[in-house]
Scaffold this motif. Structure first.
Motif, PDB file in Angstrom:
ATOM      1  N   ALA A  47       4.510  -7.690  -6.570  1.00 23.80           N
ATOM      2  CA  ALA A  47       4.100  -6.525  -5.771  1.00 23.80           C
ATOM      3  C   ALA A  47       4.419  -5.199  -6.441  1.00 23.80           C
ATOM      4  CB  ALA A  47       4.745  -6.575  -4.390  1.00 23.80           C
ATOM      5  N   THR A  48       5.535  -5.117  -7.117  1.00 22.62           N
ATOM      6  CA  THR A  48       5.921  -3.829  -7.695  1.00 22.62           C
ATOM      7  C   THR A  48       5.463  -3.666  -9.140  1.00 22.62           C
ATOM      8  OG1 THR A  48       8.076  -4.717  -8.294  1.00 22.62           O
ATOM      9  CG2 THR A  48       7.909  -3.552  -6.189  1.00 22.62           C
ATOM     10  N   ILE A  91       5.504  -6.904   4.995  1.00 22.21           N
ATOM     11  CA  ILE A  91       5.318  -6.956   3.539  1.00 22.21           C
ATOM     12  C   ILE A  91       4.008  -6.255   3.181  1.00 22.21           C
ATOM     13  CG2 ILE A  91       4.868  -8.463   1.561  1.00 22.21           C
ATOM     14  CD1 ILE A  91       6.722 -10.534   2.910  1.00 22.21           C
ATOM     15  N   TYR A  92       2.974  -6.589   3.910  1.00 14.48           N
ATOM     16  CA  TYR A  92       1.658  -5.986   3.661  1.00 14.48           C
ATOM     17  C   TYR A  92       1.714  -4.462   3.827  1.00 14.48           C
ATOM     18  CZ  TYR A  92      -3.254  -4.816   4.426  1.00 14.48           C
ATOM     19  OH  TYR A  92      -4.489  -4.238   4.367  1.00 14.48           O
ATOM     20  N   ASN A 103       1.283  -1.590   0.961  1.00 16.03           N
ATOM     21  CA  ASN A 103       0.281  -0.525   1.116  1.00 16.03           C
ATOM     22  C   ASN A 103       0.926   0.848   0.976  1.00 16.03           C
ATOM     23  OD1 ASN A 103      -2.245  -1.689   1.299  1.00 16.03           O
ATOM     24  ND2 ASN A 103      -2.006  -2.168   3.467  1.00 16.03           N
ATOM     25  N   ASP A 104       2.132   1.003   1.507  1.00 17.74           N
ATOM     26  CA  ASP A 104       2.861   2.271   1.327  1.00 17.74           C
ATOM     27  C   ASP A 104       3.083   2.546  -0.158  1.00 17.74           C
ATOM     28  OD1 ASP A 104       2.995   2.758   4.019  1.00 17.74           O
ATOM     29  OD2 ASP A 104       5.110   2.193   4.246  1.00 17.74           O
ATOM     30  N   ASN A 156       6.281   6.874   0.691  1.00 16.09           N
ATOM     31  CA  ASN A 156       7.605   6.219   0.616  1.00 16.09           C
ATOM     32  C   ASN A 156       7.681   5.260  -0.576  1.00 16.09           C
ATOM     33  OD1 ASN A 156       8.248   7.473   3.110  1.00 16.09           O
ATOM     34  ND2 ASN A 156       7.300   5.779   4.202  1.00 16.09           N
ATOM     35  N   GLU A 157       7.195   5.698  -1.691  1.00 13.29           N
ATOM     36  CA  GLU A 157       7.057   4.816  -2.851  1.00 13.29           C
ATOM     37  C   GLU A 157       8.380   4.193  -3.286  1.00 13.29           C
ATOM     38  OE1 GLU A 157       5.035   5.084  -7.240  1.00 13.29           O
ATOM     39  OE2 GLU A 157       4.514   6.593  -5.745  1.00 13.29           O
ATOM     40  N   ASP A 158       9.435   5.000  -3.391  1.00 14.95           N
ATOM     41  CA  ASP A 158      10.735   4.466  -3.834  1.00 14.95           C
ATOM     42  C   ASP A 158      11.321   3.491  -2.828  1.00 14.95           C
ATOM     43  OD1 ASP A 158      10.630   5.894  -6.198  1.00 14.95           O
ATOM     44  OD2 ASP A 158      11.711   7.620  -5.373  1.00 14.95           O
ATOM     45  N   THR A 159      11.242   3.849  -1.555  1.00 16.01           N
ATOM     46  CA  THR A 159      11.766   2.966  -0.499  1.00 16.01           C
ATOM     47  C   THR A 159      10.992   1.652  -0.476  1.00 16.01           C
ATOM     48  OG1 THR A 159      12.310   4.921   0.814  1.00 16.01           O
ATOM     49  CG2 THR A 159      12.284   2.820   1.967  1.00 16.01           C
ATOM     50  N   ALA A 160       9.680   1.747  -0.573  1.00 18.54           N
ATOM     51  CA  ALA A 160       8.842   0.549  -0.560  1.00 18.54           C
ATOM     52  C   ALA A 160       9.156  -0.341  -1.758  1.00 18.54           C
ATOM     53  CB  ALA A 160       7.363   0.936  -0.556  1.00 18.54           C
ATOM     54  N   ARG A 161       9.282   0.261  -2.935  1.00 18.42           N
ATOM     55  CA  ARG A 161       9.576  -0.515  -4.147  1.00 18.42           C
ATOM     56  C   ARG A 161      10.934  -1.228  -4.016  1.00 18.42           C
ATOM     57  NH1 ARG A 161       7.110  -0.100  -8.690  1.00 18.42           N
ATOM     58  NH2 ARG A 161       6.309   1.984  -8.261  1.00 18.42           N
ATOM     59  N   ASP A 162      11.943  -0.510  -3.538  1.00 20.24           N
ATOM     60  CA  ASP A 162      13.270  -1.110  -3.360  1.00 20.24           C
ATOM     61  C   ASP A 162      13.224  -2.267  -2.366  1.00 20.24           C
ATOM     62  OD1 ASP A 162      14.299   0.695  -5.159  1.00 20.24           O
ATOM     63  OD2 ASP A 162      15.178   2.021  -3.624  1.00 20.24           O
ATOM     64  N   TRP A 163      12.498  -2.074  -1.261  1.00 21.23           N
ATOM     65  CA  TRP A 163      12.419  -3.128  -0.242  1.00 21.23           C
ATOM     66  C   TRP A 163      11.694  -4.352  -0.789  1.00 21.23           C
ATOM     67  CZ3 TRP A 163       9.075  -6.143   2.544  1.00 21.23           C
ATOM     68  CH2 TRP A 163       9.594  -6.738   3.696  1.00 21.23           C
TER      69      TRP A 163
END
Length: 142
Positions: free
Chosen positions: A64-65, A98-99, A103-104, A110-117
C-alpha cells in the motif's frame, strides 16, 4: 421343568434388550463421529475462505505504501467483498478502514498518518482481528 419355562423367556428378553442397547450405542457413536467429520470439513472450508481474505488484506498492506494506487485500492475492495458474508462487522469495518486510509494516502490527505497506519498498526490489527478465524483446531483443554 417349570422353572425352566420361566427362565427361557427372561433370558431371551435380556438378550434382546442387551442387543438393542448395543445397537443403539454403536449407532449413536457413529452419528457423533459423522457430525465431528462434518464439523471438521466445514472448519477447513471456512479456513480456506478466511485465509484468502486475510492474504488479500496482508498483501495490500505490504504494498500500500510503495506500489499501490487508486485502481489497486478499488481492486482490494472488490477482492475482499465476500468478507461481509464471512466475518463479523468489525472485520468488515477494518477492511473499509484500510481502504479509506489508503485513499487518504493517495489523495494526499493525512499522508504521513495514513502511511504510518498502513505500515505499522494496520499489520498489527490485521493479525489480531483475523487470528480467531485462522485456526483449524480448538485449543487443547487443560
Amino acid at each position: 421343568k417349570r422353572k425352566a419355562e420361566f427362565v427361557s423367556p427372561i433370558i431371551a428378553l435380556v438378550i434382546a434388550v442387551g442387543g438393542n442397547l448395543l445397537q443403539w450405542y454403536f449407532q449413536t457413536r457413529q452419528l457423533r463421529h459423522a457430525a465431528s467429520l462434518q464439523k471438521r470439513q466445514l472448519r477447513l472450508t471456512m479456513f480456506d475462505k478466511h485465509f484468502s481474505v486475510y492474504l488479500t488484506v496482508r498483501d495490500f498492506l505490504n504494498r500500500a505504501t510503495s506500489s499501490a494506487d487508486v485502481p489497486s485500492c478499488k481492486k482490494f475492495l472488490q477482492d475482499t467483498k465476500e468478507a461481509e458474508w464471512l466475518f463479523p462487522q468489525d472485520i468488515v469495518d477494518f477492511i473499509n478502514d484500510i481502504y479509506a486510509t489508503a485513499n487518504d494516502l493517495y489523495s494526499g490527505r493525512n499522508e504521513d498518518t495514513a502511511r504510518d497506519w498502513l505500515d505499522g498498526k494496520g499489520h498489527t490489527l490485521a493479525r489480531e482481528k483475523f487470528a480467531p478465524f485462522l485456526t483449524l483446531y480448538d485449543e487443547p483443554k487443560t
